[in-house]
Design an enzyme around this catalytic site. Structure first.
Site, PDB file in Angstrom:
ATOM      1  N   GLY A 222     -50.595  -2.572   2.109  1.00  9.88           N
ATOM      2  CA  GLY A 222     -49.650  -3.504   2.725  1.00  9.88           C
ATOM      3  C   GLY A 222     -50.055  -3.863   4.144  1.00  9.88           C
TER       4      GLY A 222
ATOM      5  N   ASP B 139     -42.448   7.061   6.792  1.00  9.34           N
ATOM      6  CA  ASP B 139     -43.478   7.426   5.810  1.00  9.34           C
ATOM      7  C   ASP B 139     -43.417   8.900   5.428  1.00  9.34           C
ATOM      8  OD1 ASP B 139     -44.380   4.833   5.804  1.00  9.34           O
ATOM      9  OD2 ASP B 139     -46.153   5.210   7.034  1.00  9.34           O
TER      10      ASP B 139
HETATM   11  C1  S3P Z   1     -47.476   0.583   8.986  1.00  9.41           C
HETATM   12  C2  S3P Z   1     -46.167   0.260   9.202  1.00  9.41           C
HETATM   13  C3  S3P Z   1     -45.067   0.765   8.360  1.00  9.41           C
HETATM   14  C4  S3P Z   1     -45.516   1.971   7.545  1.00  9.41           C
HETATM   15  C5  S3P Z   1     -46.836   1.740   6.871  1.00  9.41           C
HETATM   16  C6  S3P Z   1     -47.907   1.461   7.908  1.00  9.41           C
HETATM   17  C7  S3P Z   1     -48.493   0.003   9.893  1.00  9.41           C
HETATM   18  O1  S3P Z   1     -44.652  -0.243   7.468  1.00  9.41           O
HETATM   19  O2  S3P Z   1     -44.536   2.312   6.594  1.00  9.41           O
HETATM   20  O3  S3P Z   1     -47.207   2.869   6.115  1.00  9.41           O
HETATM   21  O4  S3P Z   1     -49.646   0.479   9.911  1.00  9.41           O
HETATM   22  O5  S3P Z   1     -48.154  -0.942  10.618  1.00  9.41           O
HETATM   23  P1  S3P Z   1     -43.633  -1.422   7.890  1.00  9.41           P
HETATM   24  O6  S3P Z   1     -44.281  -2.301   8.870  1.00  9.41           O
HETATM   25  O7  S3P Z   1     -43.338  -2.127   6.596  1.00  9.41           O
HETATM   26  O8  S3P Z   1     -42.421  -0.727   8.436  1.00  9.41           O
END
Ligand code: S3P
Length: 444
Positions: free
Chosen positions: A94, A323
């Site tokens: 993501g 997380d």
């Molecule tokens: C992350 C942000 C978080 C986290 C993900 C990594 C990042 O997600 O849960 O594992 O590296 O910016 P969100 O931006 O959806 O909160």
């Protein structure tokens, strides 16, 4: 891949080097692409998610060379990205896809971004909406509740427009996407967030010389009059606190002498340590020291299995431990009393619906766990072992690793199916537990 875990018959002992932080790893790669001078990166983790960001930057014109114990990334500078010759595969990551949306929103070429089955279900409107307000064109799939990958980002026909945006949820990925797009806007781009999401981007972009200012929860990129040059000599990626959390929890439940050196203790990442302290547990934070724009320390857990009690995790603490909530749920399963997790609706849109997968995992061990819209409620079962379980990790690395830790205090062998994605963040997880004295293995 299956993980097979035997109940621990002795305490855990040893020093384990945790791989580089996944969030900082993504940023060290993606931001180095924008640097005018080569950047040396030391400590990058070996997880598949960071590998996706590495491939993406090479597709956009960077080169990556091994250099002793690190890598040297030669980027293109801010305005020299090259159009990729094919679609970019973001895998399970993501962070890769959402940060790329911001980085590519202002480019004069179009890029297609796609991912695996899990990523193809994850919500992208949260980045598309603000970037569209800046004048970017991003199209994706689905017309219903949200927009999902594959996404086509760009082309932009000129500089992006400035934006003053308040995030509807605390999200470092969305915040970073907007700040990256702001580098390609002709004016001030501001993001205000409702909670303390991780701030690695702010620290690292400032370290690279970006025109960035932070005032409380509001961060601004001001490009007017700027020479459009980003540069720094290098980044050291500290050990990942989110990976360390699994070994911390294992040592708390089983007891022993465990040291985890050089873990990132950025306050936006230490919610799990605060939650453990509130539960009556103890993790020593030893020798805090600077590592570039971050702070690291050794985490030390020692002594007998720790007695914990249930707590409520909500508000900023839920954001700062988002997380780690699956592994905190395992600690809650061994605590006296009830633990309530609330204000954590973001769990529902992670690599799996972690409200449901965390509850299902705990129930497999005989623990009572009630799902709520914005979290869950765990009834602790501190007396006697948990019931050995067969768990389906649903392709979610953090559910698989949390289940493996629970298996250490169960009454027989635990089998965790669909655990391949442990490799997205921590390929050496089973080996690390084994090095501490646990009996854990992986089979096809
Ligand atoms: C992350 C942000 C978080 C986290 C993900 C990594 C990042 O997600 O849960 O594992 O590296 O910016 P969100 O931006 O959806 O909160």
């Amino acid at each position: 891949m299956k993980l097979i875990v035997e109940p621990a018959t002795r305490t855990l002992t040893g020093t384990v080097t945790i791989p580089g932080d996944k969030s900082i790893g993504h940023r060290s790669l993606l931001f180095s692409l924008l640097s005018a001078t080569p950047v040396r990166v030391v400590g990058l983790g070996d997880g598949a998610d960071n590998g996706r960001s590495a491939k993406a930057i090479t597709a956009l014109g960077a080169s990556i060379a091994k250099d002793g114990d690190g890598l040297v990334i030669t980027g293109t500078g801010l305005d020299g990205l090259v159009p990729p010759t094919s679609r970019i595969d973001c895998g399970n990551s993501g962070t890769t896809i959402r940060l790329l949306c911001g980085l590519l929103a202002g480019q004069r070429f179009a890029t297609t971004l796609f991912g695996d089955e899990s990523l193809s279900k994850r919500p992208m409107r949260r980045v598309i909406e603000p970037l569209a307000r800046m004048g970017a064109t991003i199209t994706g799939q689905g017309s219903g509740l949200d927009v999902t990958p594959p996404l086509v980002v760009g082309p932009a026909d000129g500089p992006l427009k400035p934006l003053d945006y308040t995030l509807p949820m605390a999200s470092a990925q969305v915040k970073t996407a907007i700040l990256l797009a702001g580098l390609f806007a002709d004016g001030d781009t501001s993001v205000t967030e409702p909670g303390p999401s991780r701030d690695h981007s702010e620290r690292m972009l400032a370290y690279l010389g970006a025109p960035l200012a932070v005032e409380g929860r509001r961060t601004t990129i001001a490009t007017r009059g700027w020479n459009r040059r980003l540069a720094c000599d290098g980044f050291t990626v500290p050990a990942d606190p989110s990976s360390a959390a699994f070994l911390v929890a294992a040592a708390i439940l089983v007891g022993g002498e465990v040291r985890l050196p050089g873990v990132c203790i950025n306050p936006t990442r230490t919610g799990f340590l605060d939650a453990i302290t509130a539960m009556g547990g103890h993790v020593a934070i030893v020798d805090p020291r600077a590592a570039g724009p971050e702070t690291v320390a050794d985490l030390v857990i020692s002594g007998a299995p720790q007695r914990l009690h249930g707590i409520t995790i909500g508000g900023d603490l839920a954001v700062r431990s988002i997380d780690e909530l699956p592994i905190l749920a395992v600690l809650a399963a061994r605590a006296h009393g009830t633990t309530v997790v609330r204000d954590a609706e973001e769990l529902r849109v992670k690599e799996s619906d972690r409200v449901e997968t965390t509850c299902a995992m705990l129930r497999a061990f005989g623990v009572t766990c009630e799902a709520r819209e914005d979290g869950f409620v765990v009834e602790g079962r501190p007396e006697g072992p948990l019931s050995a379980a067969r768990v389906h990790a649903d392709g979610d690395h953090r559910i698989a690793m949390a289940a493996a830790v629970a298996g250490l205090v169960a009454d027989g062998q635990t089998v965790i199916d669909d655990a391949d994605n442990v490799a997205t963040s921590y390929p050496g997880f089973a080996a690390a537990l084994a090095a501490l004295g646990a009996v854990v293995g992986a089979t096809a």
